[in-house]
Design an enzyme around this catalytic site. Structure first.
Site, short mmCIF file in Angstrom:
data_model
loop_
_atom_site.label_atom_id
_atom_site.label_comp_id
_atom_site.label_asym_id
_atom_site.label_seq_id
_atom_site.Cartn_x
_atom_site.Cartn_y
_atom_site.Cartn_z
N TYR A 48 39.62 44.63 -63.49
CA TYR A 48 38.47 45.41 -63.99
C TYR A 48 38.32 46.72 -63.24
O TYR A 48 37.85 47.71 -63.79
CB TYR A 48 37.19 44.55 -63.96
CG TYR A 48 37.21 43.54 -65.08
CD1 TYR A 48 37.66 42.24 -64.85
CD2 TYR A 48 36.91 43.91 -66.39
CE1 TYR A 48 37.76 41.33 -65.90
CE2 TYR A 48 37.00 43.01 -67.44
CZ TYR A 48 37.44 41.72 -67.19
OH TYR A 48 37.55 40.83 -68.23
N ARG A 51 40.53 49.01 -65.25
CA ARG A 51 39.94 49.38 -66.55
C ARG A 51 38.75 50.32 -66.33
O ARG A 51 38.52 51.23 -67.12
CB ARG A 51 39.50 48.12 -67.32
CG ARG A 51 40.69 47.30 -67.81
CD ARG A 51 40.26 46.08 -68.58
NE ARG A 51 39.65 46.45 -69.86
CZ ARG A 51 38.88 45.60 -70.56
NH1 ARG A 51 38.64 44.39 -70.09
NH2 ARG A 51 38.36 45.95 -71.71
N GLN A 81 31.25 44.94 -79.04
CA GLN A 81 31.99 43.98 -78.22
C GLN A 81 32.66 44.73 -77.06
O GLN A 81 33.24 44.10 -76.17
CB GLN A 81 33.06 43.28 -79.05
CG GLN A 81 32.51 42.49 -80.23
CD GLN A 81 33.59 42.01 -81.15
OE1 GLN A 81 34.21 40.96 -80.94
NE2 GLN A 81 33.87 42.78 -82.18
N ASN A 82 32.60 46.04 -77.11
CA ASN A 82 33.30 46.85 -76.11
C ASN A 82 32.51 46.92 -74.82
O ASN A 82 31.28 46.89 -74.83
CB ASN A 82 33.54 48.28 -76.64
CG ASN A 82 34.39 48.28 -77.91
OD1 ASN A 82 35.09 47.31 -78.19
ND2 ASN A 82 34.30 49.34 -78.68
N VAL A 83 33.23 47.00 -73.73
CA VAL A 83 32.58 47.08 -72.41
C VAL A 83 32.67 48.50 -71.85
O VAL A 83 32.12 48.78 -70.78
CB VAL A 83 33.23 46.06 -71.42
CG1 VAL A 83 32.95 44.64 -71.92
CG2 VAL A 83 34.71 46.29 -71.24
N ASP A 84 33.30 49.41 -72.64
CA ASP A 84 33.35 50.80 -72.17
C ASP A 84 31.98 51.43 -72.43
O ASP A 84 31.12 50.85 -73.09
CB ASP A 84 34.48 51.58 -72.88
CG ASP A 84 34.30 51.67 -74.41
OD1 ASP A 84 35.23 51.31 -75.14
OD2 ASP A 84 33.21 52.11 -74.84
N HIS A 99 29.58 41.75 -74.78
CA HIS A 99 30.53 41.23 -73.78
C HIS A 99 30.40 41.90 -72.43
O HIS A 99 31.31 41.83 -71.61
CB HIS A 99 31.97 41.40 -74.32
CG HIS A 99 32.20 40.55 -75.54
ND1 HIS A 99 33.23 40.80 -76.42
CD2 HIS A 99 31.52 39.49 -76.05
CE1 HIS A 99 33.19 39.92 -77.40
NE2 HIS A 99 32.15 39.11 -77.20
N THR A 171 37.23 45.99 -85.34
CA THR A 171 37.29 44.66 -84.72
C THR A 171 38.10 43.73 -85.61
O THR A 171 37.97 43.74 -86.83
CB THR A 171 35.90 44.06 -84.46
OG1 THR A 171 36.05 42.72 -83.96
CG2 THR A 171 35.02 44.03 -85.69
N SER A 172 38.92 42.91 -84.98
CA SER A 172 39.76 41.98 -85.76
C SER A 172 38.97 40.72 -86.12
O SER A 172 39.51 39.79 -86.73
CB SER A 172 40.99 41.59 -84.91
OG SER A 172 40.55 40.87 -83.76
N1 APR Z 1 40.32 52.85 -85.77
C1 APR Z 1 39.69 51.73 -86.21
N2 APR Z 1 40.16 50.48 -86.01
C2 APR Z 1 41.32 50.36 -85.33
C3 APR Z 1 42.03 51.47 -84.82
C4 APR Z 1 41.48 52.77 -85.08
N3 APR Z 1 42.08 53.87 -84.64
N4 APR Z 1 43.14 51.00 -84.19
C5 APR Z 1 43.11 49.66 -84.28
N5 APR Z 1 42.03 49.27 -84.99
C6 APR Z 1 41.60 47.92 -85.33
C7 APR Z 1 42.72 46.89 -85.41
O1 APR Z 1 43.30 46.92 -86.71
C8 APR Z 1 41.96 45.59 -85.14
O2 APR Z 1 41.43 45.06 -86.35
O3 APR Z 1 40.76 47.46 -84.30
C9 APR Z 1 40.80 46.04 -84.25
C10 APR Z 1 40.99 45.64 -82.80
O4 APR Z 1 40.95 44.23 -82.73
P1 APR Z 1 41.06 43.55 -81.29
O5 APR Z 1 42.13 44.20 -80.49
O6 APR Z 1 41.09 42.06 -81.51
O7 APR Z 1 39.67 43.96 -80.58
P2 APR Z 1 38.27 43.29 -80.77
O8 APR Z 1 38.10 42.75 -82.16
O9 APR Z 1 37.26 44.24 -80.26
O10 APR Z 1 38.35 42.03 -79.75
C11 APR Z 1 37.16 41.27 -79.63
O11 APR Z 1 38.23 40.01 -77.89
O12 APR Z 1 39.50 39.89 -75.98
C12 APR Z 1 38.23 39.88 -76.46
O13 APR Z 1 36.32 40.44 -75.28
C13 APR Z 1 37.41 41.01 -75.91
O14 APR Z 1 35.65 42.24 -76.99
C14 APR Z 1 36.98 41.78 -77.15
C15 APR Z 1 37.08 40.73 -78.24
#
Ligand code: APR
Length: 229
Positions: A48, A51, A81-84, A99, A171-172
């Site tokens: 951390y 980061r 969900q972002n910590v930034d 988070h 977010t995925s």
């Molecule tokens: N613009 C918009 N979306 C984007 C971009 C972009 N430039 N680049 C990637 N993405 C999308 C990807 O397609 C994906 O669907 O952002 C999403 C990122 O998904 P993850 O990497 O799974 O991130 P997130 O959903 O925030 O993860 C949730 O998982 O590990 C834990 O605590 C952590 O908060 C995090 C949580």
């Protein structure tokens, strides 16, 4: 709205599950779980610290800025969900960090006690093993790790249930309870998903998928939001 790592991708912060994502380089359980903390607090403290220092090199992107500007005409709450701290730095004023926050540290004995949560200054981006929180315990990142409760989820559910328009950006939808928020979006609300890729949509609700990056997607979204002006 609900934002994830994707909204910060264009600022240069890697996401978690994209091809170059953070979970390609680290095992989640080693650096983002409560078990990992008990097993190797020094490794997690370093993870951390790295980061947090990265925040000096990145800045909000157009998507963060457009979101902040929407506050002029809409009652906007960012559930992230972002910590930034990019939503803050872009000027958003109502932010719920599900988070936790990279720039904060807390007690490792009583992490959600507001008396022990502390914002780090720009000149204090690293903490070490041996640094103490106000209760004398080892200081830890104010981050919600896998295996821990998400104290802000109740507030996020209430806010989500009051939405007229709900944005899902970058977010995925892999991680719960955050991803479950979609179930609380009112049926009559308009839902917009901004993501360059298809996302496993876990709700039966209709939505408009703007299949673009966050900045371009937010520019397109603005046209929809202001089309009746
Ligand atoms: N613009 C918009 N979306 C984007 C971009 C972009 N430039 N680049 C990637 N993405 C999308 C990807 O397609 C994906 O669907 O952002 C999403 C990122 O998904 P993850 O990497 O799974 O991130 P997130 O959903 O925030 O993860 C949730 O998982 O590990 C834990 O605590 C952590 O908060 C995090 C949580």
């Amino acid at each position: 709205m609900l934002t994830g790592a994707g909204i910060s991708a264009e600022s240069g912060i890697s996401t978690f599950r994209d091809s170059d994502g953070l979970w390609e380089q680290y095992k989640v359980e080693d650096v983002a779980s409560i078990e990992g903390w008990y097993k190797n607090p020094a490794l997690m403290t370093r993870f951390y610290n790295e980061r947090r220092k990265q925040l000096l090199d990145v800045k909000p992107n157009e998507a963060h800025r457009i979101l902040a500007e929407l506050e002029k005409d809409f009652d906007v709450t960012v559930i992230t969900q972002n910590v930034d701290n990019l939503h803050e730095r872009a000027g958003s004023s109502k932010i719920v960090h599900l988070h936790g926050e990279l720039m904060k540290v807390t007690s490792s004995l009583d992490p959600n006690n507001p008396n022990f949560i502390r914002m780090l200054g720009e000149d204090e981006l690293e903490v070490q093993i041996g640094d103490k929180a106000a209760d004398g315990s080892q200081v830890r990142p104010f981050i919600v790790w896998f295996g821990e409760a998400v104290p802000e989820i109740e507030r996020a559910v209430i806010l989500t249930s009051q939405a007229d328009i709900y944005l899902v950006i970058g977010t995925s939808l892999n991680v719960y309870p955050a991803a479950g928020l979609l179930n609380y979006v009112p049926d009559e609300a308009d839902i917009y998903l901004i993501d360059p890729k298809p996302v496993p949509w876990n709700s039966g609700k209709r939505f408009t998928h703007i299949m673009k990056g966050a900045s371009e997607g937010m520019k397109e979204l603005k046209q929809y939001l202001y089309k009746d002006e």
